[in-house]
Design a protein around this motif. Structure first.
Motif, PDB file in Angstrom:
ATOM      1  N   VAL A 190       9.537   2.335  -1.177  1.00 38.87           N
ATOM      2  CA  VAL A 190       8.958   2.188  -2.282  1.00 38.87           C
ATOM      3  C   VAL A 190       7.977   1.528  -2.370  1.00 38.87           C
ATOM      4  N   ARG A 191       6.487   1.853  -2.851  1.00 41.56           N
ATOM      5  CA  ARG A 191       5.294   0.274  -3.123  1.00 41.56           C
ATOM      6  C   ARG A 191       4.877   1.433  -4.558  1.00 41.56           C
ATOM      7  N   GLY A 192       4.613   0.638  -5.168  1.00 42.89           N
ATOM      8  CA  GLY A 192       4.056   0.313  -6.512  1.00 42.89           C
ATOM      9  C   GLY A 192       3.063  -0.592  -7.168  1.00 42.89           C
ATOM     10  N   TRP A 208       3.206   4.191  -8.490  1.00 41.33           N
ATOM     11  CA  TRP A 208       4.371   3.969  -7.718  1.00 41.33           C
ATOM     12  C   TRP A 208       4.509   5.344  -6.544  1.00 41.33           C
ATOM     13  N   ALA A 209       4.925   5.415  -5.021  1.00 41.50           N
ATOM     14  CA  ALA A 209       4.570   6.356  -4.230  1.00 41.50           C
ATOM     15  C   ALA A 209       6.599   6.311  -3.874  1.00 41.50           C
ATOM     16  N   LEU A 210       6.915   7.509  -3.431  1.00 41.56           N
ATOM     17  CA  LEU A 210       7.881   7.099  -2.515  1.00 41.56           C
ATOM     18  C   LEU A 210       7.909   8.115  -0.861  1.00 41.56           C
ATOM     19  N   GLU A 211       8.110   6.868   0.159  1.00 40.65           N
ATOM     20  CA  GLU A 211       8.214   8.043   1.516  1.00 40.65           C
ATOM     21  C   GLU A 211       8.324   8.162   1.257  1.00 40.65           C
ATOM     22  N   LEU A 212       8.768   9.523   2.027  1.00 39.13           N
ATOM     23  CA  LEU A 212       9.846  10.573   2.579  1.00 39.13           C
ATOM     24  C   LEU A 212       9.680  10.448   3.736  1.00 39.13           C
ATOM     25  N   VAL A 213      10.613  10.680   4.158  1.00 36.34           N
ATOM     26  CA  VAL A 213      11.094  10.858   5.881  1.00 36.34           C
ATOM     27  C   VAL A 213      12.157  11.071   5.920  1.00 36.34           C
ATOM     28  N   ARG A 214      12.174  11.310   7.828  1.00 37.96           N
ATOM     29  CA  ARG A 214      13.470  12.398   7.970  1.00 37.96           C
ATOM     30  C   ARG A 214      13.972  10.801   8.474  1.00 37.96           C
ATOM     31  N   ALA A 241     -25.088  -1.164   4.122  1.00 35.93           N
ATOM     32  CA  ALA A 241     -25.088  -1.633   3.045  1.00 35.93           C
ATOM     33  C   ALA A 241     -23.603  -1.750   1.465  1.00 35.93           C
ATOM     34  N   ALA A 242     -22.932  -0.626   2.044  1.00 34.82           N
ATOM     35  CA  ALA A 242     -21.948  -1.142   0.936  1.00 34.82           C
ATOM     36  C   ALA A 242     -20.040  -1.141   1.599  1.00 34.82           C
ATOM     37  N   ILE A 243     -19.196  -1.808   0.950  1.00 37.89           N
ATOM     38  CA  ILE A 243     -17.538  -0.646   1.866  1.00 37.89           C
ATOM     39  C   ILE A 243     -17.446  -0.947   0.317  1.00 37.89           C
ATOM     40  N   ILE A 244     -17.005   0.449   0.566  1.00 37.28           N
ATOM     41  CA  ILE A 244     -16.009   0.550  -0.447  1.00 37.28           C
ATOM     42  C   ILE A 244     -14.277   0.691  -0.712  1.00 37.28           C
ATOM     43  N   LEU A 245     -13.752   0.125  -1.749  1.00 34.77           N
ATOM     44  CA  LEU A 245     -12.172   0.594  -1.481  1.00 34.77           C
ATOM     45  C   LEU A 245     -11.784   0.945  -2.806  1.00 34.77           C
ATOM     46  N   GLU A 246     -10.998   1.567  -2.732  1.00 34.07           N
ATOM     47  CA  GLU A 246      -9.681   1.914  -4.295  1.00 34.07           C
ATOM     48  C   GLU A 246      -8.820   0.697  -4.119  1.00 34.07           C
ATOM     49  N   THR A 247      -8.660  -0.372  -5.003  1.00 32.67           N
ATOM     50  CA  THR A 247      -8.752  -1.250  -5.015  1.00 32.67           C
ATOM     51  C   THR A 247      -7.242  -1.076  -4.336  1.00 32.67           C
ATOM     52  N   ILE A 248      -6.355  -0.225  -5.148  1.00 28.79           N
ATOM     53  CA  ILE A 248      -4.775   0.575  -5.074  1.00 28.79           C
ATOM     54  C   ILE A 248      -5.456   1.839  -5.437  1.00 28.79           C
ATOM     55  N   PRO A 249      -5.387   1.743  -3.286  1.00 28.45           N
ATOM     56  CA  PRO A 249      -5.277   4.222  -2.586  1.00 28.45           C
ATOM     57  C   PRO A 249      -4.224   4.779  -3.963  1.00 28.45           C
ATOM     58  N   ILE A 278      -0.326   5.380  -3.374  1.00 31.75           N
ATOM     59  CA  ILE A 278      -0.640   3.588  -3.718  1.00 31.75           C
ATOM     60  C   ILE A 278      -0.188   2.850  -2.402  1.00 31.75           C
ATOM     61  N   MET A 279      -0.558   2.296  -2.081  1.00 35.64           N
ATOM     62  CA  MET A 279      -0.605   0.768  -0.889  1.00 35.64           C
ATOM     63  C   MET A 279      -0.711   0.221  -1.619  1.00 35.64           C
ATOM     64  N   VAL A 280      -0.339  -1.067  -1.957  1.00 29.64           N
ATOM     65  CA  VAL A 280      -0.307  -2.145  -3.173  1.00 29.64           C
ATOM     66  C   VAL A 280      -1.465  -3.031  -1.445  1.00 29.64           C
ATOM     67  N   PRO A 281      -2.477  -3.891  -1.612  1.00 33.63           N
ATOM     68  CA  PRO A 281      -3.129  -4.449  -0.351  1.00 33.63           C
ATOM     69  C   PRO A 281      -2.093  -5.682  -0.634  1.00 33.63           C
ATOM     70  N   PRO A 282      -2.540  -6.461   0.691  1.00 28.56           N
ATOM     71  CA  PRO A 282      -1.251  -7.574   0.895  1.00 28.56           C
ATOM     72  C   PRO A 282      -2.095  -8.336   0.439  1.00 28.56           C
ATOM     73  N   PRO A 283      -1.090  -9.037  -0.259  1.00 32.74           N
ATOM     74  CA  PRO A 283      -2.040 -10.697  -0.064  1.00 32.74           C
ATOM     75  C   PRO A 283      -3.085 -11.475   0.136  1.00 32.74           C
ATOM     76  N   GLY A 284      -4.579 -10.976  -0.040  1.00 30.87           N
ATOM     77  CA  GLY A 284      -5.397 -11.723   0.341  1.00 30.87           C
ATOM     78  C   GLY A 284      -6.030 -11.019   0.967  1.00 30.87           C
ATOM     79  N   TYR A 285      -6.107  -9.421   1.115  1.00 23.77           N
ATOM     80  CA  TYR A 285      -6.843  -8.703   1.950  1.00 23.77           C
ATOM     81  C   TYR A 285      -8.428  -9.067   0.843  1.00 23.77           C
ATOM     82  N   LEU A 286      -7.704  -8.160  -0.678  1.00 22.60           N
ATOM     83  CA  LEU A 286      -8.947  -7.787  -1.227  1.00 22.60           C
ATOM     84  C   LEU A 286     -10.205  -8.986  -1.222  1.00 22.60           C
TER      85      LEU A 286
END
Length: 451
Positions: A364-366, A371-377, A213-221, A226-234
């Motif tokens: 860093v993305r947003g 915006w979000a910071l991905e924290l890593v070891r 019936a449907a595909i549902i997506l957060e435009t930007i999760p 906060i993963m901005v979709p890459p060009p052309g995906y949406l």
């Protein structure tokens, strides 16, 4: 406003809370809620006189900050005129709110169904899609959050779904693009887009296009990172939906109403869904309100066929009056442009500079005030600072970081191995820089857990 210490009052508030309030998403005996005495603009304060810069915007909804006088006055005026009225009637505040929202939604999303919040907006969007198509299945992404009600939480992709996942809700999950942690072994945005779209279309083929019936997506999760979709995906998802007669639903509950520097995040990608859910920033959360913006084709389905759904408080006059005032404030005071300008001129360069200096910041993305910071070891291996869905001792590094941020006077939005930077969209430049300096200091604590 200068906070005045009132510790006895705070203790009474805290005692009543612990005795009677059942908190969401929490083990009740393991939490220690802060007793909040007041809030104004981008700040709130406790009963001990400690003031915090709110880098969470509540739950990413106070897009115009706390206690904006024009919105407070509009609520007071509406309460003096008409506090409430049933949804079957035409009410000025309701009609005007719908008109102002429809003016800003993309394409022909000109009909507005009001709900009480984002989760029930998602519930009704899915119901509309199923009735419009006569199909049952809905596809949603693993890295997503769509709400806490039964259908919405089944659509959600993060671990909050697990306890309520009945495996019978007609939901199929798939991988959406996220180049930093690609599930498609992609090395470029172009590869990530192409492979994610191929994966989605293959999923549809194996599920049976005539059953979807449907595909549902957060435009930007949002809470997912906060993963901005890459060009052309949406745009590619839009094409796939058109190809198979599937309803395309965009969830703008968190990203809408100025958060990304546009009225809706869909405007960043020049894409128009068939249904769009909203809430939160529509009236800065001052009175609960959400809704579904509906395309002409789906609205026509219910032109002579009753829509089997509704809510007692749909289009509540106080909530709609707050929405009218909020949208007008955002237009008059340039709030959307402020989010875009400060996001580009201040927030992005500052966050990228922090990433260069702190070994704990992997990415860093947003965009805008989102915006979000991905924290890593380890930056090289991209090992997360804490494991997926970490709790207790396993989550100690994130807990230590959050505590350090609060000690520096900012209230952080942390989720798994990420910290989100989502201040009000009308935040001032000086306030923003104050918060970034505090974040810089707090990240030194996260750095201690890196390799």
């Amino acid at each position: 406003m200068t906070p005045q210490p009132l510790p006895e009052a705070g203790a009474a508030v805290k005692a009543a809370d612990r005795a009677h309030v059942f908190h969401s998403w929490s083990a009740q005996e393991l939490i220690d809620p802060l007793a909040v005495a007041g809030a104004e603009g981008s700040y709130f304060w406790d009963y001990d006189g400690n003031r915090y810069l709110d880098f969470t915007s509540g739950l990413v909804y106070t897009n115009i900050g706390y206690q904006h006088p024009k919105v407070v006055a509009a609520i007071q005026e509406q309460a003096a005129t008409m506090t409430t009225f049933a949804p079957a009637f035409a009410i000025e505040a309701r009609s005007e709110a719908a008109r102002l929202i429809a003016e800003r939604t993309p394409g022909d999303l000109d009909k507005i169904f009001f709900t009480n919040g984002g989760a029930d907006a998602v519930e009704h969007a899915v119901r509309m899609a199923r009735l419009h198509t006569g199909r049952a299945k809905v596809l949603s992404a693993y890295r997503s959050y769509h709400g806490g009600t039964q259908q919405a939480v089944n659509l959600t992709g993060d671990p909050r779904r697990w306890a309520s996942d009945s495996a019978s809700a007609g939901v199929v999950h798939f991988w959406a693009p996220f180049l930093y942690r690609s599930r498609f072994y992609a090395e470029t945005e172009e590869q990530e887009t192409a492979r994610a779209l191929e994966h989605l279309e293959t999923t549809i083929a194996f599920e049976g296009p005539a059953t979807v019936a449907a595909i549902i997506l957060e435009t930007i999760p949002g809470t997912a990172g906060i993963m901005v979709p890459p060009p052309g995906y949406l745009a590619g998802v839009r094409e796939i939906c058109d190809k198979y007669g599937i309803v395309f639903v965009l969830d703008e509950v968190m990203a809408g109403f100025g958060r990304t520097g546009e009225w809706f995040a869909a405007d960043l990608f020049d894409v128009t869904p068939d249904l769009m859910t909203f809430a939160k920033g529509v009236n800065s959360g001052y009175v609960p309100l959400g809704g579904v913006a509906i395309s002409g084709a789906i609205a026509e389905t219910f032109g002579k066929r009753p829509y089997p759904g509704g809510l007692t408080y749909s289009g509540h006059p106080l909530a709609c009056a707050a929405a009218v005032a909020t949208i007008n404030v955002m237009a008059e005071e340039g709030v959307v442009d402020n989010a875009k300008h400060l996001g580009t001129a201040v927030l992005e360069p500052a966050l990228r500079e922090l990433a260069e200096r702190h070994p704990s910041v992997g990415e860093v993305r947003g965009v805008g005030m989102f915006w979000a910071l991905e924290l890593v070891r380890n930056k090289e291996t991209r090992e997360p600072l804490v494991p997926y869905n970490a709790a207790g001792e396993a989550n100690a590094p994130m807990a230590a970081f959050a505590a350090a941020a609060k000690k520096q006077g900012i209230w952080p939005f942390v989720n798994m191995n990420r910290t989100h930077v989502v201040p009000p969209c009308n935040v001032g430049e000086a306030e923003l820089k104050e918060g970034l300096a505090a974040l810089d200091t707090a990240l030194c604590v996260a750095d201690q857990y890196t390799e």
